[in-house]
Design a protein around this motif. Structure first.
Motif, PDB file in Angstrom:
ATOM      1  N   ILE A 103       6.845   4.041   5.049  1.00 31.66           N
ATOM      2  CA  ILE A 103       5.985   4.986   4.325  1.00 31.66           C
ATOM      3  C   ILE A 103       6.429   6.421   4.585  1.00 31.66           C
ATOM      4  O   ILE A 103       6.384   7.280   3.691  1.00 31.66           O
ATOM      5  CB  ILE A 103       4.512   4.781   4.731  1.00 31.66           C
ATOM      6  CG1 ILE A 103       4.058   3.354   4.375  1.00 31.66           C
ATOM      7  CG2 ILE A 103       3.613   5.809   4.024  1.00 31.66           C
ATOM      8  CD1 ILE A 103       2.694   2.987   4.911  1.00 31.66           C
TER       9      ILE A 103
ATOM     10  N   LEU B 157      -2.031   4.609   5.223  1.00 32.28           N
ATOM     11  CA  LEU B 157      -2.230   3.294   5.841  1.00 32.28           C
ATOM     12  C   LEU B 157      -3.689   2.873   5.748  1.00 32.28           C
ATOM     13  O   LEU B 157      -4.002   1.723   5.451  1.00 32.28           O
ATOM     14  CB  LEU B 157      -1.783   3.319   7.302  1.00 32.28           C
ATOM     15  CG  LEU B 157      -0.274   3.242   7.546  1.00 32.28           C
ATOM     16  CD1 LEU B 157       0.041   3.583   9.001  1.00 32.28           C
ATOM     17  CD2 LEU B 157       0.260   1.851   7.209  1.00 32.28           C
TER      18      LEU B 157
ATOM     19  N   VAL C 158       6.573  -0.635   9.237  1.00 33.88           N
ATOM     20  CA  VAL C 158       5.716  -0.219   8.127  1.00 33.88           C
ATOM     21  C   VAL C 158       5.543   1.297   8.122  1.00 33.88           C
ATOM     22  O   VAL C 158       5.700   1.960   7.084  1.00 33.88           O
ATOM     23  CB  VAL C 158       4.344  -0.921   8.212  1.00 33.88           C
ATOM     24  CG1 VAL C 158       3.339  -0.256   7.268  1.00 33.88           C
ATOM     25  CG2 VAL C 158       4.485  -2.402   7.881  1.00 33.88           C
TER      26      VAL C 158
ATOM     27  N   VAL D 250       2.483  -1.703   1.192  1.00 32.53           N
ATOM     28  CA  VAL D 250       3.390  -0.748   1.847  1.00 32.53           C
ATOM     29  C   VAL D 250       4.190  -0.005   0.776  1.00 32.53           C
ATOM     30  O   VAL D 250       4.352   1.225   0.844  1.00 32.53           O
ATOM     31  CB  VAL D 250       4.345  -1.462   2.827  1.00 32.53           C
ATOM     32  CG1 VAL D 250       5.357  -0.463   3.407  1.00 32.53           C
ATOM     33  CG2 VAL D 250       3.563  -2.121   3.955  1.00 32.53           C
TER      34      VAL D 250
END
Length: 340
Positions: free
Chosen positions: A103, A125, A99, A149
């Protein structure tokens, strides 16, 4: 912010030509959440991809932040695209990356240093509520988490514009609601202009301020959410609105219209009029009985909006007087046998 001027897109397949978008004019103001709705094949996704020139229009201009993207060099176009991000229906995540790295990916492409990347990714996040999922892979996440996400990745480069291509179509209703709330928060806190493409009218109702309806590559109706929902002008718009407003007249009521002596009407309440006991007053002032057959009251952009189907029973002259009285405060329209 975004202005499409006479935009058309024609695809060529051998000797055939398919016009996906035809002579579209559309303006999205800075800070808008603007929705474009249409059935499959209406041309809405092609239109969206014309905004950042992933699909170059065959004719017309695409003006973003005062710059015609169809008239600039490829180098300047790449720079302009950094301020236009996309969120996709099926997330488009890198399955082999965690994740955090998904990003961070656009920031690394932009050449940002590690401290800047870490600070921005940690911030995003937390913003999308996935701080505890940073070390997980996409296949360990739910659909809603995957879309969060995707949204965080789209926000990584601090864009001015967020393009959402059916961003909630793969999600269940509860998750859809949470993603729409996130989009509204992005618009409110980051001042990002959002253009949403969808075939779900409930998405338009719940998050957008303005809407355009597409059919066969053309925009056939556009305006504020309140105007389009309260008084749709085209059959396609009427069908979309009916899908979420529950304003179709049930067959059991239509059956009553077979009797010519029945006086059945649609009453539309807007704003403060929804709280006024109008029908109660009608029954007191005139020698008529008021029978509520169907309807509901909802909200459009925080404005109460009611739609009721009523029957007036009594002598003809009293019914006419009641009609005139009702029309002074709200919209009254006789329901005909072919109402649906």
């Amino acid at each position: 912010m975004i202005e499409l001027k006479n935009v058309s897109k024609v695809f060529e397949s051998g000797e055939k030509q398919v016009t996906a978008v035809q002579d579209v004019n559309l303006t999205v103001e800075k800070g808008d959440i603007y929705g474009v709705i249409g059935f499959s094949g209406a041309g809405k996704s092609t239109l969206l991809r014309c905004v950042n020139l992933l699909e170059k229009p065959t004719t017309g201009k695409v003006v973003v932040n005062g710059r015609d993207l169809t008239a600039i060099s490829s180098t300047k176009l790449r720079e302009a695209r950094k301020k236009i991000s996309m969120v996709f229906q099926h997330f488009n995540l890198l399955e082999s990356k965690k994740v955090y790295d998904n990003i961070a990916f656009p920031l690394r492409l932009a050449g940002e240093d590690k401290p800047t990347i870490k600070n921005r990714v940690d911030q995003l996040l937390e913003f999308v509520g996935l701080s505890e999922q940073a070390e997980k892979y996409p296949d360990q996440l739910s659909g809603g988490q995957k879309q969060r996400v995707g949204i965080a990745r789209a926000l990584a480069t601090s864009p001015d514009i967020l393009l959402c291509d059916e961003a909630t179509s793969a999600l269940d209703p509860q998750t859809t609601a949470s993603i729409l709330e996130l989009l509204k928060r992005i618009n409110r806190e980051y001042k990002i202009t959002i253009l949403i493409i969808t075939h779900e009218m409930q998405v338009i109702r719940d998050v957008c301020q303005k809407v355009a309806v597409m059919e066969n590559g053309k925009i056939i109706e556009q305006g504020s959410i309140f105007d389009v929902f309260s008084n749709p002008q085209t059959k396609t718009a009427q069908n979309f609105v009916s899908s979420v407003m529950n304003d179709r007249i049930p067959k059991s009521i239509l059956h009553l219209l077979e009797n010519d002596s029945r006086h059945i009407y649609r009453v539309t309440f807007v704003g403060d009029s929804t709280g006024y006991p109008l029908l109660s007053q009608v029954a007191k002032r005139f020698h008529v009985e008021v029978n509520v057959l169907h309807g509901q009251i909802t909200e459009l952009q925080d404005i109460p909006f009611g739609n009721l189907i009523i029957e007036l029973q009594g002598k003809e002259d009293e019914i006419r007087r009641a009609q005139l009285y009702i029309n002074q405060s709200v919209q009254l329209q006789e329901v005909l046998a072919d109402a649906n």
